[in-house]
Design a protein around this motif. Structure first.
Motif, PDB file in Angstrom:
ATOM      1  N   GLN A   1      37.644  22.261  17.266  1.00 56.79           N
ATOM      2  CA  GLN A   1      38.183  23.358  16.699  1.00 56.79           C
ATOM      3  C   GLN A   1      37.279  24.860  17.064  1.00 56.79           C
ATOM      4  OE1 GLN A   1      39.314  22.641  12.686  1.00 56.79           O
ATOM      5  NE2 GLN A   1      41.243  21.509  13.199  1.00 56.79           N
TER       6      GLN A   1
ATOM      7  N   GLN B   1      44.463  23.138  18.243  1.00 57.81           N
ATOM      8  CA  GLN B   1      43.025  23.361  17.533  1.00 57.81           C
ATOM      9  C   GLN B   1      42.893  24.681  17.129  1.00 57.81           C
ATOM     10  OE1 GLN B   1      41.209  20.909  17.348  1.00 57.81           O
ATOM     11  NE2 GLN B   1      41.396  19.469  18.578  1.00 57.81           N
TER      12      GLN B   1
ATOM     13  N   LEU C   1      42.699  25.263  12.809  1.00 54.57           N
ATOM     14  CA  LEU C   1      41.499  26.050  12.132  1.00 54.57           C
ATOM     15  C   LEU C   1      41.820  27.301  11.392  1.00 54.57           C
ATOM     16  CD1 LEU C   1      38.563  26.262  11.752  1.00 54.57           C
ATOM     17  CD2 LEU C   1      38.062  27.508  13.876  1.00 54.57           C
TER      18      LEU C   1
END
Length: 323
Positions: free
Chosen positions: A5, A36, A40
């Protein structure tokens, strides 16, 4: 939160928010990169990127604040891996050197030869570019050592150590008028000139000298490489201004060199490393092979100093231009 991430966010910024390029750099798919990044953002509770539809167009204000933290986390992860490698595979690994064309061609070969003789299990990767490109490779962790004449000392993320001073020479065909009588800027300015691109190999000192003398040189061709400059001088395009170490009487037997150290200020070649990077043992050894005063303790002392300026008395390697 995971490193993939973090890498996706970092590469998105580095690749101009082009997720196709990010996916290629990370060897994954574009939907995977988007996922990703989104995961996050959800975990942090903030949006890191400005979006227009599905496209990323920039960093949000929180993104601007978070990105340096991500950079530091990934750098420390890389440092951890290098530290482990130093113990697990001492004496073997990869050394990435970024240098300008002139440094790669004329200054680096003896150091590379001597280093390889003592470290046969270290693979060397040489990248060439402009001083600014070299600085960027170092900052982004794509190079371990950078060598150039200009620009490297301008980046607080780097420690740029002085290695050696050198001067310029004027190269001309045999029987050229400049070979008769003293070389002056006024005489030199009467002829077409072939020299380095701005930002390369002491070009700023060349420009400064002509400006101070209130002369305007007729520069007909600029190049990154001394060999290119000498080629066009041989073709009669003009007279060349190159680093004195780039002239070899045996190889350049169709040209003549005139010492120009009295016309242009001395230049300093610098070796740079990223200030916060972990340097493996063989990196320190290469640095000292290239510039013998730059022992490990000297490099580490410089890295631990504040970024502003260089310490007084920094070691400079005396370079014999006749060598």
């Amino acid at each position: 939160m995971n490193f993939q991430q973090l890498r996706s966010v970092r590469e998105a910024q580095r690749r101009g928010f082009n997720l196709t390029e990010v996916a290629q750099a990370l060897h994954t798919s574009q939907p995977g990169v988007s996922r990703q990044i989104r995961e996050l953002e959800e975990e942090l509770g903030i949006e890191l990127f400005v979006r227009v539809g599905k496209r990323l167009t920039g960093l949000t204000e929180p993104g601007e604040q978070v990105l340096p933290v991500i950079e530091r986390l990934l750098l420390e992860a890389e440092n951890l891996k290098r530290a482990a490698d130093d113990f697990a595979s001492a004496g073997s690994g990869r050394l990435r050197i970024a240098a300008t064309h002139s440094q790669a061609r004329y200054a680096l070969p003896p150091a590379v030869r001597d280093f390889r003789a003592h470290h046969p299990d270290v693979s060397l990767h040489l990248q060439q570019g402009s001083p600014r490109q070299i600085a960027r490779l170092l900052i982004e962790g794509e190079a371990d050592v950078g060598i150039a004449t200009e620009a490297l000392a301008q980046y607080p993320e780097l420690v740029a150590l002085p290695c050696y001073r050198w001067t310029h020479a004027v190269v001309v065909p045999p029987e050229h008028p400049l070979l008769d009588g003293p070389l002056t800027l006024a005489r030199l300015a009467r002829f077409p000139i072939v020299t380095y691109e701005p930002g390369y190999t002491g070009r700023s000192h060349i420009d400064e000298a002509f400006t101070a003398a209130q002369l305007t040189p007729h520069i007909v061709l600029s190049a990154m490489d001394a060999d290119v400059i000498k080629t066009y001088v041989e073709l009669g395009l003009g007279v060349g201004i190159v680093a004195a170490i780039a002239f070899d009487e045996e190889r350049d037997r169709h040209l003549r060199a005139i010492d120009a150290r009295h016309l242009f200020a001395d230049n300093m070649t610098r070796l740079a490393v990223r200030r916060s990077a972990f340097l493996r043992d063989y990196v320190y050894e290469f640095i000292q092979t290239f510039a013998s005063p730059l022992r490990r303790e000297v490099v580490d002392a410089a890295r631990h100093q504040a970024p502003e300026g260089e310490a007084a008395g920094s070691p400079v390697l005396a370079w014999s231009q006749a060598a």
